[in-house]
Design a protein around this motif. Structure first.
Motif, mmCIF file in Angstrom:
data_model
loop_
_atom_site.group_PDB
_atom_site.id
_atom_site.type_symbol
_atom_site.label_atom_id
_atom_site.label_comp_id
_atom_site.label_asym_id
_atom_site.label_seq_id
_atom_site.Cartn_x
_atom_site.Cartn_y
_atom_site.Cartn_z
ATOM 1 N N ASN A 4 -10.533 6.211 77.850
ATOM 2 C CA ASN A 4 -10.069 5.685 78.844
ATOM 3 C C ASN A 4 -9.766 4.657 79.284
ATOM 4 O OD1 ASN A 4 -11.162 8.605 78.567
ATOM 5 N ND2 ASN A 4 -9.538 9.254 80.266
ATOM 6 N N GLU A 42 -13.492 13.814 82.128
ATOM 7 C CA GLU A 42 -11.930 14.446 82.786
ATOM 8 C C GLU A 42 -12.315 14.532 83.907
ATOM 9 O OE1 GLU A 42 -8.733 18.014 82.782
ATOM 10 O OE2 GLU A 42 -9.175 17.529 81.780
ATOM 11 N N TYR A 43 -13.229 14.789 84.246
ATOM 12 C CA TYR A 43 -14.074 15.211 85.696
ATOM 13 C C TYR A 43 -14.229 13.922 86.105
ATOM 14 C CZ TYR A 43 -17.698 16.033 89.292
ATOM 15 O OH TYR A 43 -17.767 16.240 90.600
ATOM 16 N N GLY A 45 -12.676 10.982 85.465
ATOM 17 C CA GLY A 45 -11.926 10.281 85.525
ATOM 18 C C GLY A 45 -11.213 10.610 87.019
ATOM 19 N N THR A 46 -11.131 11.998 86.894
ATOM 20 C CA THR A 46 -10.543 12.189 88.217
ATOM 21 C C THR A 46 -11.766 12.410 89.463
ATOM 22 O OG1 THR A 46 -10.054 14.777 87.448
ATOM 23 C CG2 THR A 46 -9.851 15.029 89.838
ATOM 24 N N ALA A 47 -12.679 12.768 89.208
ATOM 25 C CA ALA A 47 -13.908 12.118 90.980
ATOM 26 C C ALA A 47 -13.488 10.202 91.112
ATOM 27 C CB ALA A 47 -14.986 12.386 90.326
ATOM 28 N N ASN A 49 -10.746 8.908 90.428
ATOM 29 C CA ASN A 49 -9.246 8.587 90.588
ATOM 30 C C ASN A 49 -9.100 9.014 91.992
ATOM 31 O OD1 ASN A 49 -7.482 7.405 90.417
ATOM 32 N ND2 ASN A 49 -5.901 8.972 88.714
ATOM 33 N N ARG A 50 -10.104 10.227 92.699
ATOM 34 C CA ARG A 50 -10.030 10.712 93.769
ATOM 35 C C ARG A 50 -10.565 10.282 94.454
ATOM 36 N NH1 ARG A 50 -8.318 16.033 94.274
ATOM 37 N NH2 ARG A 50 -8.264 15.863 96.213
ATOM 38 N N PRO A 67 -13.831 16.619 93.307
ATOM 39 C CA PRO A 67 -12.893 16.278 92.759
ATOM 40 C C PRO A 67 -11.534 17.126 92.737
ATOM 41 C CG PRO A 67 -13.281 15.550 91.087
ATOM 42 C CD PRO A 67 -14.568 15.916 91.890
ATOM 43 N N LEU A 68 -12.252 17.916 93.063
ATOM 44 C CA LEU A 68 -10.874 19.268 92.809
ATOM 45 C C LEU A 68 -11.509 20.512 94.019
ATOM 46 C CD1 LEU A 68 -12.526 20.198 88.468
ATOM 47 C CD2 LEU A 68 -10.474 18.620 89.191
#
Length: 70
Positions: A4, A42-43, A45-47, A49-50, A67-68
């Protein structure tokens, strides 16, 4: 090979442990290995980023583990 783009963040504490736990969780939920790794990445990356702009404590902080939820 799983890759990524790099996310610039000082809040990366716990990333490896969280990634391995996420992979195990997706495997326990009947995902195949490749799918579990993709979902976990994916999880993570989102964590990352957030949480990259959060200011928690001193020095390197944690990623945002929920993050979700927002």
């Amino acid at each position: 090979l799983y890759s990524n783009p790099k996310i610039e963040s000082r809040n990366l504490h716990g990333t490896g442990c969280t990634l391995s736990s996420a992979i195990a969780t997706f495997l326990a939920g009947s995902s195949k290995l490749d799918e579990a790794v993709c979902k976990a990445k994916e999880y993570i990356g989102t964590a990352i980023n957030r949480g990259k702009n959060m200011d928690i404590g001193h020095g390197n902080g944690p990623l945002w583990h929920f993050p979700l939820s927002e």
